[in-house]
Scaffold this motif. Structure first.
Motif, PDB file in Angstrom:
ATOM      1  N   GLY A 184       0.783  -1.231   0.000  1.00  0.00           N
ATOM      2  CA  GLY A 184       0.000   0.000   0.000  1.00  0.00           C
ATOM      3  C   GLY A 184       0.815   1.281   0.000  1.00  0.00           C
ATOM      4  N   ASP A 185       2.028   1.253   0.551  1.00  0.00           N
ATOM      5  CA  ASP A 185       2.881   2.440   0.568  1.00  0.00           C
ATOM      6  C   ASP A 185       3.611   2.657  -0.752  1.00  0.00           C
ATOM      7  OD1 ASP A 185       2.124   2.947   3.146  1.00  0.00           O
ATOM      8  OD2 ASP A 185       3.913   2.063   4.045  1.00  0.00           O
ATOM      9  N   HIS A 186       3.525   1.687  -1.644  1.00  0.00           N
ATOM     10  CA  HIS A 186       4.167   1.793  -2.950  1.00  0.00           C
ATOM     11  C   HIS A 186       3.145   2.327  -3.960  1.00  0.00           C
ATOM     12  CE1 HIS A 186       6.754  -0.935  -0.750  1.00  0.00           C
ATOM     13  NE2 HIS A 186       7.708  -0.626  -1.598  1.00  0.00           N
ATOM     14  N   GLY A 187       3.610   2.757  -5.080  1.00  0.00           N
ATOM     15  CA  GLY A 187       2.721   3.316  -6.091  1.00  0.00           C
ATOM     16  C   GLY A 187       1.803   2.277  -6.710  1.00  0.00           C
ATOM     17  N   CYS A 188       0.775   2.756  -7.397  1.00  0.00           N
ATOM     18  CA  CYS A 188      -0.198   1.854  -8.008  1.00  0.00           C
ATOM     19  C   CYS A 188       0.449   0.982  -9.086  1.00  0.00           C
ATOM     20  CB  CYS A 188      -1.395   2.622  -8.562  1.00  0.00           C
ATOM     21  SG  CYS A 188      -1.015   3.779  -9.874  1.00  0.00           S
ATOM     22  N   GLU A 189       1.468   1.491  -9.772  1.00  0.00           N
ATOM     23  CA  GLU A 189       2.132   0.676 -10.793  1.00  0.00           C
ATOM     24  C   GLU A 189       2.873  -0.506 -10.161  1.00  0.00           C
ATOM     25  OE1 GLU A 189       4.457   3.579 -12.861  1.00  0.00           O
ATOM     26  OE2 GLU A 189       2.819   4.038 -14.247  1.00  0.00           O
ATOM     27  N   VAL A 190       3.475  -0.296  -8.999  1.00  0.00           N
ATOM     28  CA  VAL A 190       4.144  -1.382  -8.280  1.00  0.00           C
ATOM     29  C   VAL A 190       3.121  -2.442  -7.881  1.00  0.00           C
ATOM     30  CG1 VAL A 190       5.371  -1.998  -6.149  1.00  0.00           C
ATOM     31  CG2 VAL A 190       6.065   0.022  -7.466  1.00  0.00           C
ATOM     32  N   ARG A 191       2.007  -1.996  -7.321  1.00  0.00           N
ATOM     33  CA  ARG A 191       0.961  -2.935  -6.904  1.00  0.00           C
ATOM     34  C   ARG A 191       0.400  -3.695  -8.109  1.00  0.00           C
ATOM     35  NH1 ARG A 191      -0.305   1.651  -3.964  1.00  0.00           N
ATOM     36  NH2 ARG A 191      -2.229   1.989  -5.131  1.00  0.00           N
ATOM     37  N   LEU A 192       0.192  -2.994  -9.225  1.00  0.00           N
ATOM     38  CA  LEU A 192      -0.314  -3.619 -10.435  1.00  0.00           C
ATOM     39  C   LEU A 192       0.653  -4.683 -10.951  1.00  0.00           C
ATOM     40  CD1 LEU A 192      -2.317  -3.664 -12.889  1.00  0.00           C
ATOM     41  CD2 LEU A 192      -0.767  -2.018 -13.943  1.00  0.00           C
ATOM     42  N   CYS A 193       1.932  -4.346 -11.040  1.00  0.00           N
ATOM     43  CA  CYS A 193       2.912  -5.298 -11.564  1.00  0.00           C
ATOM     44  C   CYS A 193       3.057  -6.509 -10.655  1.00  0.00           C
ATOM     45  CB  CYS A 193       4.256  -4.608 -11.769  1.00  0.00           C
ATOM     46  SG  CYS A 193       4.243  -3.438 -13.144  1.00  0.00           S
ATOM     47  N   ALA A 194       3.103  -6.295  -9.359  1.00  0.00           N
ATOM     48  CA  ALA A 194       3.186  -7.423  -8.428  1.00  0.00           C
ATOM     49  C   ALA A 194       1.963  -8.326  -8.572  1.00  0.00           C
ATOM     50  CB  ALA A 194       3.323  -6.920  -6.995  1.00  0.00           C
ATOM     51  N   SER A 195       0.788  -7.733  -8.707  1.00  0.00           N
ATOM     52  CA  SER A 195      -0.447  -8.506  -8.881  1.00  0.00           C
ATOM     53  C   SER A 195      -0.413  -9.329 -10.160  1.00  0.00           C
ATOM     54  CB  SER A 195      -1.665  -7.581  -8.926  1.00  0.00           C
ATOM     55  OG  SER A 195      -1.824  -6.900  -7.723  1.00  0.00           O
ATOM     56  N   GLU A 196       0.013  -8.726 -11.253  1.00  0.00           N
ATOM     57  CA  GLU A 196       0.054  -9.439 -12.534  1.00  0.00           C
ATOM     58  C   GLU A 196       1.067 -10.575 -12.519  1.00  0.00           C
ATOM     59  OE1 GLU A 196      -2.090  -9.276 -14.872  1.00  0.00           O
ATOM     60  OE2 GLU A 196      -3.141  -7.569 -14.019  1.00  0.00           O
ATOM     61  N   LEU A 197       2.250 -10.328 -11.954  1.00  0.00           N
ATOM     62  CA  LEU A 197       3.265 -11.377 -11.895  1.00  0.00           C
ATOM     63  C   LEU A 197       2.819 -12.538 -10.999  1.00  0.00           C
ATOM     64  CD1 LEU A 197       6.512  -9.217 -11.708  1.00  0.00           C
ATOM     65  CD2 LEU A 197       5.646 -10.528 -13.667  1.00  0.00           C
ATOM     66  N   LEU A 198       2.196 -12.224  -9.884  1.00  0.00           N
ATOM     67  CA  LEU A 198       1.686 -13.265  -8.993  1.00  0.00           C
ATOM     68  C   LEU A 198       0.539 -14.033  -9.641  1.00  0.00           C
ATOM     69  CD1 LEU A 198       1.796 -14.675  -6.284  1.00  0.00           C
ATOM     70  CD2 LEU A 198       0.449 -12.794  -5.319  1.00  0.00           C
ATOM     71  N   THR A 199      -0.341 -13.339 -10.324  1.00  0.00           N
ATOM     72  CA  THR A 199      -1.459 -13.999 -11.016  1.00  0.00           C
ATOM     73  C   THR A 199      -0.947 -14.931 -12.109  1.00  0.00           C
ATOM     74  OG1 THR A 199      -2.951 -12.175 -10.508  1.00  0.00           O
ATOM     75  CG2 THR A 199      -3.563 -13.582 -12.361  1.00  0.00           C
ATOM     76  N   ASN A 200       0.120 -14.547 -12.798  1.00  0.00           N
ATOM     77  CA  ASN A 200       0.704 -15.428 -13.814  1.00  0.00           C
ATOM     78  C   ASN A 200       1.163 -16.749 -13.214  1.00  0.00           C
ATOM     79  OD1 ASN A 200       0.284 -14.019 -16.127  1.00  0.00           O
ATOM     80  ND2 ASN A 200       2.401 -13.398 -16.413  1.00  0.00           N
ATOM     81  N   VAL A 201       1.754 -16.698 -12.031  1.00  0.00           N
ATOM     82  CA  VAL A 201       2.178 -17.928 -11.358  1.00  0.00           C
ATOM     83  C   VAL A 201       0.961 -18.808 -11.085  1.00  0.00           C
ATOM     84  CG1 VAL A 201       3.175 -18.894  -9.254  1.00  0.00           C
ATOM     85  CG2 VAL A 201       4.253 -16.921 -10.356  1.00  0.00           C
ATOM     86  N   ILE A 202      -0.078 -18.227 -10.551  1.00  0.00           N
ATOM     87  CA  ILE A 202      -1.295 -18.985 -10.235  1.00  0.00           C
ATOM     88  C   ILE A 202      -1.881 -19.604 -11.494  1.00  0.00           C
ATOM     89  CG2 ILE A 202      -3.665 -18.804  -9.375  1.00  0.00           C
ATOM     90  CD1 ILE A 202      -2.545 -16.437  -7.583  1.00  0.00           C
ATOM     91  N   ASP A 203      -1.985 -18.811 -12.554  1.00  0.00           N
ATOM     92  CA  ASP A 203      -2.616 -19.279 -13.793  1.00  0.00           C
ATOM     93  C   ASP A 203      -1.792 -20.319 -14.544  1.00  0.00           C
ATOM     94  OD1 ASP A 203      -4.713 -17.576 -13.289  1.00  0.00           O
ATOM     95  OD2 ASP A 203      -4.120 -16.073 -14.775  1.00  0.00           O
ATOM     96  N   HIS A 204      -0.469 -20.183 -14.513  1.00  0.00           N
ATOM     97  CA  HIS A 204       0.359 -21.029 -15.367  1.00  0.00           C
ATOM     98  C   HIS A 204       1.146 -22.112 -14.635  1.00  0.00           C
ATOM     99  CE1 HIS A 204      -0.704 -18.587 -18.766  1.00  0.00           C
ATOM    100  NE2 HIS A 204      -0.444 -17.514 -18.044  1.00  0.00           N
ATOM    101  N   LEU A 205       1.317 -21.970 -13.331  1.00  0.00           N
ATOM    102  CA  LEU A 205       2.027 -22.986 -12.564  1.00  0.00           C
ATOM    103  C   LEU A 205       1.131 -23.695 -11.567  1.00  0.00           C
ATOM    104  CD1 LEU A 205       5.365 -21.087 -11.911  1.00  0.00           C
ATOM    105  CD2 LEU A 205       4.845 -22.737 -13.715  1.00  0.00           C
TER     106      LEU A 205
END
Length: 119
Positions: A22-43
């Motif tokens: 939450g203390d990081h910018g929205c782009e940081v939160r967005l990128c972390a979310s997308e990278l984590l979601t990729n792990v869930i979806d593909h691994l």
């Protein structure tokens, strides 16, 4: 600024990580979310991961997600208007200054770099 968290990649972890960033910018939160979601979806759900946010030597913000599957690499797709998925890396590609993959013997790290501190 530095952030590191080991967790199991389940869908409920995505909003939890966003909240912890939450203390990081929205782009940081967005990128972390997308990278984590990729792990869930593909691994698969329950894959152990490490999420990191750090500052580069050039003053940029780097977001990383490390998982134990060095040979399953992300693929940048160009989703059409009717596709239900395939936009995560395309979104990350548009937001990030650059992104890539570092492979180890027993893991890989998918990372992206954002201009500035992402605060």
């Amino acid at each position: 600024m530095p952030f590191e968290l080991d967790l199991l990649a389940f869908p409920k972890a995505v909003p939890e990580v966003r909240g912890l960033l939450g203390d990081h910018g929205c782009e940081v939160r967005l990128c972390a979310s997308e990278l984590l979601t990729n792990v869930i979806d593909h691994l698969g759900e329950g894959t152990p991961v490490t999420v990191r946010v750090l500052r580069t030597d050039h003053g940029h913000t780097r977001v990383e997600v490390t998982d134990p599957h060095p040979r399953t690499l992300p693929v940048l797709l160009r989703a059409t208007a009717v596709d239900e998925s395939g936009r995560g890396l395309a979104l990350l590609d548009r937001v990030a200054r650059r992104w890539g993959v570092e492979q180890g013997v027993d893991h890989k790290t998918v990372w992206c770099e954002l201009v500035g501190l992402g605060q």
